[in-house]
Structure formats: C-alpha cells, structure tokens
Design a protein around this motif. Structure first.
Motif, PDB file in Angstrom:
ATOM      1  N   ASP A   1      32.752  -5.634 -18.451  1.00 46.69           N
ATOM      2  CA  ASP A   1      33.546  -5.254 -17.283  1.00 46.69           C
ATOM      3  C   ASP A   1      33.459  -6.317 -16.191  1.00 46.69           C
ATOM      4  OD1 ASP A   1      30.913  -4.954 -16.581  1.00 46.69           O
ATOM      5  OD2 ASP A   1      31.164  -2.995 -15.607  1.00 46.69           O
ATOM      6  N   THR A   2      33.224  -7.574 -16.593  1.00 45.53           N
ATOM      7  CA  THR A   2      32.966  -8.632 -15.610  1.00 45.53           C
ATOM      8  C   THR A   2      33.854  -9.843 -15.856  1.00 45.53           C
ATOM      9  OG1 THR A   2      30.651  -7.913 -15.514  1.00 45.53           O
ATOM     10  CG2 THR A   2      31.171 -10.032 -14.534  1.00 45.53           C
TER      11      THR A   2
ATOM     12  N   TYR B   1      35.267 -10.741 -26.039  1.00 45.28           N
ATOM     13  CA  TYR B   1      35.279 -11.705 -24.951  1.00 45.28           C
ATOM     14  C   TYR B   1      36.501 -12.600 -25.074  1.00 45.28           C
ATOM     15  CZ  TYR B   1      33.475 -14.972 -28.446  1.00 45.28           C
ATOM     16  OH  TYR B   1      33.326 -15.739 -29.566  1.00 45.28           O
ATOM     17  N   VAL B   2      36.928 -13.117 -23.937  1.00 48.29           N
ATOM     18  CA  VAL B   2      38.052 -14.046 -23.862  1.00 48.29           C
ATOM     19  C   VAL B   2      37.602 -15.225 -23.022  1.00 48.29           C
ATOM     20  CG1 VAL B   2      40.460 -14.385 -23.185  1.00 48.29           C
ATOM     21  CG2 VAL B   2      39.705 -12.139 -23.997  1.00 48.29           C
TER      22      VAL B   2
ATOM     23  N   TYR C   1      30.932 -14.613 -10.405  1.00 42.40           N
ATOM     24  CA  TYR C   1      31.192 -13.467 -11.271  1.00 42.40           C
ATOM     25  C   TYR C   1      31.388 -12.224 -10.421  1.00 42.40           C
ATOM     26  CZ  TYR C   1      26.124 -13.010 -10.579  1.00 42.40           C
ATOM     27  OH  TYR C   1      24.864 -12.945 -10.029  1.00 42.40           O
ATOM     28  N   CYS C   2      32.207 -11.297 -10.951  1.00 44.71           N
ATOM     29  CA  CYS C   2      32.510 -10.069 -10.225  1.00 44.71           C
ATOM     30  C   CYS C   2      32.948  -9.009 -11.226  1.00 44.71           C
ATOM     31  CB  CYS C   2      33.630 -10.331  -9.206  1.00 44.71           C
ATOM     32  SG  CYS C   2      34.071  -8.893  -8.197  1.00 44.71           S
ATOM     33  N   ARG C   3      32.572  -7.766 -10.983  1.00 44.31           N
ATOM     34  CA  ARG C   3      32.985  -6.663 -11.854  1.00 44.31           C
ATOM     35  C   ARG C   3      34.466  -6.352 -11.624  1.00 44.31           C
ATOM     36  NH1 ARG C   3      28.928  -4.134 -14.481  1.00 44.31           N
ATOM     37  NH2 ARG C   3      26.805  -4.542 -13.769  1.00 44.31           N
ATOM     38  N   THR C   4      35.111  -5.891 -12.683  1.00 41.94           N
ATOM     39  CA  THR C   4      36.520  -5.518 -12.605  1.00 41.94           C
ATOM     40  C   THR C   4      36.663  -4.021 -12.863  1.00 41.94           C
ATOM     41  OG1 THR C   4      36.877  -5.955 -14.963  1.00 41.94           O
ATOM     42  CG2 THR C   4      37.182  -7.800 -13.440  1.00 41.94           C
ATOM     43  N   GLN C   5      37.905  -3.532 -12.739  1.00 42.74           N
ATOM     44  CA  GLN C   5      38.136  -2.095 -12.907  1.00 42.74           C
ATOM     45  C   GLN C   5      38.359  -1.706 -14.358  1.00 42.74           C
ATOM     46  OE1 GLN C   5      41.400  -1.207 -10.312  1.00 42.74           O
ATOM     47  NE2 GLN C   5      40.109  -1.101  -8.491  1.00 42.74           N
TER      48      GLN C   5
ATOM     49  N   GLU D   1      43.216 -11.043  -7.651  1.00 45.03           N
ATOM     50  CA  GLU D   1      44.274 -11.118  -8.650  1.00 45.03           C
ATOM     51  C   GLU D   1      43.861 -10.462  -9.971  1.00 45.03           C
ATOM     52  OE1 GLU D   1      47.300 -12.127  -8.520  1.00 45.03           O
ATOM     53  OE2 GLU D   1      47.391 -13.089  -6.559  1.00 45.03           O
ATOM     54  N   MET D   2      42.620 -10.661 -10.375  1.00 43.13           N
ATOM     55  CA  MET D   2      42.158 -10.099 -11.638  1.00 43.13           C
ATOM     56  C   MET D   2      41.840  -8.613 -11.543  1.00 43.13           C
ATOM     57  SD  MET D   2      42.378 -12.507 -13.807  1.00 43.13           S
ATOM     58  CE  MET D   2      43.834 -12.992 -12.859  1.00 43.13           C
ATOM     59  N   LYS D   3      41.878  -8.091 -10.347  1.00 42.45           N
ATOM     60  CA  LYS D   3      41.558  -6.678 -10.146  1.00 42.45           C
ATOM     61  C   LYS D   3      42.560  -5.807 -10.900  1.00 42.45           C
ATOM     62  CE  LYS D   3      40.463  -3.586  -6.300  1.00 42.45           C
ATOM     63  NZ  LYS D   3      40.441  -3.436  -4.825  1.00 42.45           N
TER      64      LYS D   3
END
Length: 325
Positions: A281-282, A199-200, A189-193, A323-325
C-alpha cells in the motif's frame, strides 16, 4: 539569506582547496610508499637523512592541514544544516525538517529500487536528513540518503578500487561524504489509499544501458523475481520510463492512460532521472542528486536558484503523493 549563502560559499571554497591539497598529498604518499624504497636504496646516507627530515616536515604540515580540513567540514556541515532547516521552514511551514532523521531500512528494501532484501545483498544506507511532509491524511517521508551496496565491500578489498574511492573520487567529486556511495540523493515514500498486488517498478529507460549498481540490481531482480518488462501503449511515457512488474495485468491497472500522462508531466517538470515503485500500500520514489537532496548545491549558492531548486524538489514530492492518491 544572501549573507549566509555568501559565507557558506566562501567556506566551501576554502574546504575544497584544503581537500585537494590533503588528498593530493595522500596520493603522493601512497605512490612514495610503493616506489620510494627503490629511489632511496641507491642514495647515500646523507641524502637519506635529508629526505627523512623533509618527510617529517611534510607530515607535520599535512597534520595541520588535515586538522583544518576536518574543522572546516564540521563548520560547513553545521552551517548548511542550519540554513536548510530555515529554508524548509520558510518555504513549507507545514513540513518538519529533521537533520538527524534516519531512513527506514525496511522501506528501502521494500521499495526494491536498490535491490530486494529477500534475494539480493541488503544495501547499507546513510541518512543526511529527513523531511516529513503532510500529504492529505498521510505523511510523506523524504530522505537525503547515500546507498552503499554490501557486495561493494568485496571490491573495496582491491587496492586500486580503494585508491579510487578513498582518494581520487573525493578530489574530483561533488561532496566528500558521497565519495563512497553508489547512489546519493532523494528517497521518499508514502502510503496510498489502495493496495497493489505484487510490485511495479518504473525506472529510467536508459538505466540498463549503464554500468553500475542500479543496473545490476534491475538485472538480478528480473532474474530472481520473475520481473517482466511491460510494454505500454504510450510512446511519450515509454521514452522516459521502462516498466517492470511481476503481474502485467496489475501494472496496467496501476498505470492507466491518465496516470501515465500525469507521470510524464511530473517527470518532465522535474527534469531529472526518476525511479518509482508501487508495492503493498506504499508508493516509493528516488532520484539521484550528487550535491545531496538536503544540501545547498554548489552552483546555486550565489543567487535564488538554491531556493527555486529546493522548492521544486520538495513540491514535486508533494505533487507525486497527491497525484498518486
């Protein structure tokens, strides 16, 4: 690292032989406890005494083998952990490998990949190590995790279920410590901008066709949380993923045509079932690896495939984050 790999492969074969003998003997003893009384009831006194002696000798032999198995497992685990720490350090100098690192249970529940803590029984998680990998300004957490759902405890009360999971699965399974888990593999898991509404969920398109905990979790999430199947106009993407969301508009905003093409390429490069979810945001993702994510695979100890496999898996996580950033 060839010498270390060879030593681990040799020790693993010894442990496998000991494991098969010990667990087969346990199975025989279980059967004897069920039916042995009927056989001994018709025997004379001398036969019963002789049988008792054989049982005593067998028990002593079993204890010796069991002690050797436990020591072998302990030694194997230590050697594998040391080797994986060295490999991760060589391949990814910026990463931090923590063999005792745990998994964030809150993140596990928030991901909804293994159920929803608000409506479903919270799964029990066992961590077998963690890698912290910098992705831009954020740090991605990638864990080798084993999942055991709470509702499986009721099944564990069934003697046949316990016999299968406690004795049969270790004999035929990949790793003994994974025998009681319904899922063993990578969870990251990682936070995004950006922040996602609702949820998806992106799940393997064939998941609901299978029996098992993950399929049941998806069905319960759909029933209790109003998750809807979202049809997207990308046949190649939908051949790999089934999309569920509580807000179809948000799902389409997240999964743009460009994003779907990139995720399709990532999934094909990974060549393994992949589960992804966006919430808050994750970004969360998981993939089953029966050998264990941070353990050397039993089929890749003889050559460089071990390094290639681990590099592809960790680099895939880094690529997903970028890529998801």
């Amino acid at each position: 690292m060839n010498r270390e790999l060879t030593r681990i492969a040799r020790l693993r074969r010894v442990v496998r032989v000991l494991l098969v003998i010990v667990y087969s003997a346990t199975l025989v003893w279980f059967v004897f406890c069920l039916f042995g009384g009927y056989l001994l009831a018709s025997a004379d006194y001398a036969t019963n005494v002789q049988t008792s002696q054989y049982i005593l000798y067998g028990f002593i032999f079993f204890c010796v083998l069991h002690f050797a198995l436990m020591r072998g497992l302990q030694s194997l685990g230590g050697q594998e952990t040391a080797l994986m720490g060295r490999i991760v350090g060589e391949l990814f100098p910026e990463a931090r490998f923590n063999p005792a690192g745990g998994v964030d249970r809150e993140a596990l529940a928030e991901s909804r990949l293994f159920g929803d803590a608000s409506t479903l029984p919270s799964p029990e998680a066992t961590s077998y190590g963690r890698v912290e990998l910098p992705v831009g300004e954020q740090t991605m957490q990638i864990c080798d995790v084993g999942i055991t759902p709470q509702h499986d405890k009721g099944l564990a009360a069934n003697p046949l279920t316990m016999l299968y999971r406690s004795i049969m699965r270790p004999i035929f399974g990949t790793r003994i410590e994974s025998s009681m888990h319904t899922f063993r593999g990578m969870f990251g898991y990682c936070r995004t901008q950006r922040r996602f509404k609702g949820y998806v969920l992106l799940l393997p398109d064939h998941l609901e066709d299978k029996l098992g905990y993950l399929a049941q979790s998806v069905q319960r999430i759909r029933q209790k949380n109003g998750a809807k199947f979202v049809h997207l106009e990308d046949p190649e993407f939908e051949s790999l993923f089934a999309v569920y969301a509580d807000d179809e508009v948000e799902a389409r905003m997240v999964l743009t045509p460009t994003t779907m093409r990139r995720m399709t390429g990532l999934r094909r490069s990974f060549n393994r079932d992949l589960m992804i979810s966006f919430r808050g945001d994750t970004l969360y993702f998981a993939s089953g690896t029966p050998d264990g994510f941070l353990r050397p695979g039993r089929r890749s100890l003889a050559d460089e495939r071990l390094l290639e496999q681990l590099y592809r898996e960790i680099d895939f996580c880094r690529t997903v984050g970028a890529e998801m950033k």
